[in-house]
Write a protein that holds these residues in place. Structure first.
Motif, PDB file in Angstrom:
ATOM      1  N   LEU A   1       0.837  -1.215   0.000  1.00  7.00           N
ATOM      2  CA  LEU A   1       0.000   0.000   0.000  1.00  7.00           C
ATOM      3  C   LEU A   1       0.870   1.263   0.000  1.00  7.00           C
ATOM      4  CD1 LEU A   1      -2.856  -1.133   2.424  1.00  7.00           C
ATOM      5  CD2 LEU A   1      -2.972  -0.906  -0.066  1.00  7.00           C
TER       6      LEU A   1
ATOM      7  N   LEU B   1      -0.621   4.876  -0.425  1.00  9.09           N
ATOM      8  CA  LEU B   1      -1.846   4.705   0.362  1.00  9.09           C
ATOM      9  C   LEU B   1      -1.432   4.418   1.799  1.00  9.09           C
ATOM     10  CD1 LEU B   1      -3.731   2.451  -2.216  1.00  9.09           C
ATOM     11  CD2 LEU B   1      -4.295   4.824  -1.649  1.00  9.09           C
TER      12      LEU B   1
ATOM     13  N   ILE C   1      -8.428   3.977   1.660  1.00  7.04           N
ATOM     14  CA  ILE C   1      -7.887   2.945   0.771  1.00  7.04           C
ATOM     15  C   ILE C   1      -9.051   2.396  -0.065  1.00  7.04           C
ATOM     16  CG2 ILE C   1      -6.528   0.794   0.710  1.00  7.04           C
ATOM     17  CD1 ILE C   1      -5.041   2.617   2.520  1.00  7.04           C
TER      18      ILE C   1
ATOM     19  N   LYS D   1      -7.926  -2.120  -3.847  1.00  7.08           N
ATOM     20  CA  LYS D   1      -6.480  -2.051  -3.557  1.00  7.08           C
ATOM     21  C   LYS D   1      -6.161  -2.732  -2.217  1.00  7.08           C
ATOM     22  CE  LYS D   1      -5.475   1.290  -6.855  1.00  7.08           C
ATOM     23  NZ  LYS D   1      -4.613   2.319  -7.385  1.00  7.08           N
TER      24      LYS D   1
END
Lengths: 138, 138
Positions: free
Chosen positions: A59, A64, A98, A102
Motif C-alpha cells: 500500500l 496509500l 484505501i 487495492k
C-alpha cells in the motif's frame, strides 16, 4: 539467518535470541502461568508479521497510508501427534482512505505470492483470510 | 490458538500478543537498527523451542537430567520470492550424564515424530541436525 536457544530453568523455559540483540521468551513449564509464548504461537506470529509487512509495504508503494492496522490470527491444530496446524485464519483490520480493490489486492498478493511464512505453512494448513476495511467486511 | 498483531509506528514495527500476557516485538523498519525480530526468525525460534521442549521432556521421562542445553538453528532461504527456507540446520549442545544412544534417540524422536513445527517446515526445507554431547559430536 541464525538464532540461538538457551535454557533458563530446569524445565521448559527458554530464551531465543536472533543475534541482532532481540530475544523472545518461550515457556512450556506451566499451562496456567507460562513465562513466554509457545512454539506454535510463534508460527502464527510469524505469518501475521510477514503478511503485515507485505500489506503495509504494497500500500505504501501506491502512496496509500493506513491510519490503523491490526490482525488476529487463529490456528486449528490436529488432535494427533504431530499436532500441526490444519487451518489458519487471518482477520485483517484496516483503516484509512484505501479503495476496496487495492486493500483486497494487497492482502491477496501477500498471502498468495510474497509472504514466505504463508508459503511454508500452507503446505500443511489451509490458509483463509477476511478483510475489514473501515469496519466493513470487503 | 490465537494471536493478535498491532502496529506500533507508521512503518513496520509490530507488537504480537498471544492472549496470555506474552508479547513479541517484530520490526522490519530498518535493517541496521530493527526494534524486534523478523517473521522468518520466528519460524527458526519456533522449531528450536518446539524441539527443545521435546528433547528435555523425553529425557526427563527417563530420569535423565541435562545440566546444560543449548541450540543454534540456521536457515537458508531461496533467493527468489517467496523466500522460503530451503534448508534448516539444528546444532544441539547437551551436557549431563546422558548415554549417547538416549541423547540421539530423543533428538530423532522430536524431529522425526513429535515436533509439530518441524513437521510443518519440513515440507519446504530440508531439516538436518547434529548433536554435541558433553562437547563431543555424536
Amino acid at each position: 539467518m541464525k538464532i540461538t536457544l538457551n535454557r533458563l530453568n530446569n524445565n521448559y523455559h527458554f530464551n531465543l535470541e536472533n543475534g541482532r540483540g532481540h530475544s523472545v521468551q518461550l515457556d512450556n513449564t506451566s499451562v496456567e502461568n507460562p513465562k513466554g509464548a509457545s512454539p506454535m504461537e510463534l508460527l502464527l506470529m510469524g505469518i501475521a508479521g510477514c503478511s503485515g509487512i507485505d500489506i503495509v509495504s504494497i500500500l505504501k508503494k501506491q502512496h496509500l497510508e493506513l491510519s490503523d492496522f491490526k490482525m488476529e490470527v487463529e490456528g486449528k491444530r490436529r488432535d494427533e501427534v504431530p499436532k500441526v496446524f490444519t487451518e489458519i485464519h487471518l482477520k485483517i483490520f484496516m483503516k484509512g482512505k484505501i479503495p476496496e480493490n487495492k486493500a483486497k489486492r494487497a492482502v491477496d498478493l501477500s498471502i498468495e505470492k510474497y509472504c514466505s511464512v504463508s508459503k511454508m505453512l500452507e503446505k500443511t494448513a489451509k490458509i483463509t483470510y477476511e478483510i475489514l476495511l473501515n469496519g466493513k467486511k470487503i
